[in-house]
Design an enzyme around this catalytic site. Structure first.
Site, PDB file in Angstrom:
ATOM      1  N   ASP A  58      16.703  17.601  -7.984  1.00 37.20           N
ATOM      2  CA  ASP A  58      15.489  17.078  -7.361  1.00 37.20           C
ATOM      3  C   ASP A  58      15.718  16.879  -5.865  1.00 37.20           C
ATOM      4  O   ASP A  58      16.843  16.659  -5.416  1.00 37.20           O
ATOM      5  CB  ASP A  58      15.081  15.732  -7.984  1.00 37.20           C
ATOM      6  CG  ASP A  58      14.826  15.838  -9.479  1.00 37.20           C
ATOM      7  OD1 ASP A  58      13.938  16.614  -9.855  1.00 37.20           O
ATOM      8  OD2 ASP A  58      15.525  15.150 -10.235  1.00 37.20           O
ATOM      9  N   ASP A  60      14.148  14.335  -3.218  1.00 41.35           N
ATOM     10  CA  ASP A  60      13.274  13.190  -2.977  1.00 41.35           C
ATOM     11  C   ASP A  60      13.202  12.897  -1.486  1.00 41.35           C
ATOM     12  O   ASP A  60      14.183  13.063  -0.749  1.00 41.35           O
ATOM     13  CB  ASP A  60      13.786  11.960  -3.733  1.00 41.35           C
ATOM     14  CG  ASP A  60      13.758  12.158  -5.239  1.00 41.35           C
ATOM     15  OD1 ASP A  60      12.929  12.961  -5.711  1.00 41.35           O
ATOM     16  OD2 ASP A  60      14.570  11.515  -5.940  1.00 41.35           O
ATOM     17  N   ASP A 142      20.471   1.992  -4.822  1.00 44.54           N
ATOM     18  CA  ASP A 142      21.414   1.438  -5.788  1.00 44.54           C
ATOM     19  C   ASP A 142      22.875   1.635  -5.402  1.00 44.54           C
ATOM     20  O   ASP A 142      23.610   0.682  -5.188  1.00 44.54           O
ATOM     21  CB  ASP A 142      21.135   1.995  -7.193  1.00 44.54           C
ATOM     22  CG  ASP A 142      21.020   3.514  -7.233  1.00 44.54           C
ATOM     23  OD1 ASP A 142      21.313   4.183  -6.223  1.00 44.54           O
ATOM     24  OD2 ASP A 142      20.626   4.041  -8.296  1.00 44.54           O
TER      25      ASP A 142
END
Length: 431
Positions: A58, A60, A142
């Site tokens: 992906d 992002d 995170d």
């Protein structure tokens, strides 16, 4: 981890991220945001994987444009989410996720920051839509290795957390206080395991110790979300390592309680079986072959289904009925923890219920088994059971051989035993 106010800027000649390896649709979004006057940054796993020489799954994007601004800029976009409001920009079947920079805390003196945040009593984030700037956003990420920003304005990488060092040293480290960050979102414990397995990283001591204490928080995560995380864990091509880490940190019990019980009780056959099943899945994934969640759930729940089926047979239920009832009972219990879509639970049932049929090698029952649309999955499952020592005959070899034969040869081999005896007897008389 102390906050760094001045990031390290790595200019284009000093890093390995190239636009040649960034998806064209992601570049279109980045360039349009930049042209409209917004900051546009590739962020997260995409940057991390490009630096490691991997092909990102992906791409992002993070920006200072509000979700509504992104919606106005891209007619092919849609705003989603309540917990984390963001925009999805559609290019056919491809989706580029665009998130607005978020603030780590609310500054009451900044009237231009939109406040929309809520936690529950345990500290878990229910909503987090407090918008800020890049220097705020980084501290909401995170792990350090997921907090690198590739700036389309000058093709540099922005590093606030010494993430480049962690990538070099293959260390996975949470940003902020680990206890707090895990309480905000307990799924981060599963993400730590997934990234450690996928990347071959070790989890930093400060980030791993709270996992042993806070695993119970996973019991409150919605089953649908755990379904997504389980697929990411076991369909990453590193399922065996993921299982080993889940057991190390004693988290398997919050995903597959029955499997965890069997392993803790010393069921060596099941331990061998589940490792072989995950090895098979890892091999298929790494070869680019398709896999189905049905096989994963069938394998993880097999110890419980097999034992309960045997118990029901001992109580007087016919074998087929015992397996059907055991399947229903185990699945009913499991879906309280992890959602299993019906299209996969039905296939898992087929796999389980076909296992006893492999002992029938002649007649219509054998022929219908070979023609069953889920035969291959059930056959693979049976052969793994055979390798694990659960199947004591030559079923795997026999059913492997028959698949290599042509239709006529298969028909001869599958003829009912009585018909074969009559044919042999007739041939003997003719002589």
């Amino acid at each position: 981890m102390a906050k760094i106010t001045q990031p390290k800027i790595i200019p284009r000649p000093e890093h390995a991220v190239s636009r040649d390896n960034i998806d064209d649709t992601a570049l279109k979004v980045l360039y349009r945001l930049h042209k409209a006057g917004y900051r546009a940054m590739l962020v997260g796993g995409g940057v991390r994987d490009l630096l490691l020489g991997h092909a990102p799954k992906d791409f992002d994007i993070a920006t200072d444009a509000l979700p509504e601004d992104v919606k106005k800029l891209f007619s092919n976009s849609r705003l989603i989410g309540r917990r984390f409001r963001l925009a999805h920009v559609f290019f056919g079947r491809d989706i580029i996720e665009v998130a607005t920079f978020r603030a780590s805390q609310v500054d009451e003196n900044k009237n231009d920051i939109e406040v929309d945040r809520a936690h529950d009593d345990s500290g878990r984030i229910l909503r987090d839509n407090v918008y800020g700037q890049l220097e705020d956003d980084v501290w909401r990420r995170d792990f350090t290795v997921n907090a690198l920003y590739y700036d389309i304005a000058d093709f540099s990488i922005v590093d606030y957390t010494s993430a480049m060092d962690d990538i070099k040293n293959k260390v996975l480290q949470l940003i902020g206080d680990p206890q707090t960050r895990y309480r905000e979102d307990p799924v981060r414990m599963l993400r730590a395991i997934r990234f450690a397995a996928k990347l071959g990283f070790t989890i930093h001591h400060d980030s791993e110790q709270p996992i042993f204490e806070l695993g119970h928080l996973l019991a409150d995560i919605p089953p649908a979300r755990l379904y997504d995380e389980v697929l990411k864990l076991f369909h990453s091509g590193q399922g065996v390592v993921s299982l080993q880490l889940l057991r190390k940190y004693d988290l398997l019990q919050y995903l597959f309680k029955s499997a965890d019980d069997a392993l803790k009780q010393g069921n060596e056959q099941f331990e061998t079986f589940i490792h072989l099943a995950l090895e098979s899945t890892d091999k298929r994934i790494n070869q680019g072959k398709p896999v189905t969640p049905a096989f994963l759930f069938a394998a993880m729940l097999w110890a419980a289904v097999d034992k309960l089926s045997e118990d029901l047979k001992q109580s007087g239920e016919p074998g087929t009925i015992a397996m059907q009832n055991a399947s229903s009972m185990v699945l009913s219990q499991q879906v309280r923890t992890i959602t299993i879509p019906k299209r996969f639970s039905m296939v898992a049932r087929d796999i389980w219920q076909m296992q006893h049929r492999f002992k029938f090698r002649h007649g219509r029952r054998a022929k219908s088994l070979l023609m069953h649309k889920k035969f291959r999955a059930a056959y693979d499952f049976m052969c793994i059971r055979s390798k694990a020592g659960e199947v004591n005959d030559d079923s795997c070899e026999w059913w492997t051989r028959i698949q290599t034969l042509g239709p006529q040869e298969q028909d001869i081999l599958l003829k009912p035993a009585k018909a074969k005896a009559r044919k042999k007897k007739t041939a003997s008389k003719d002589k």
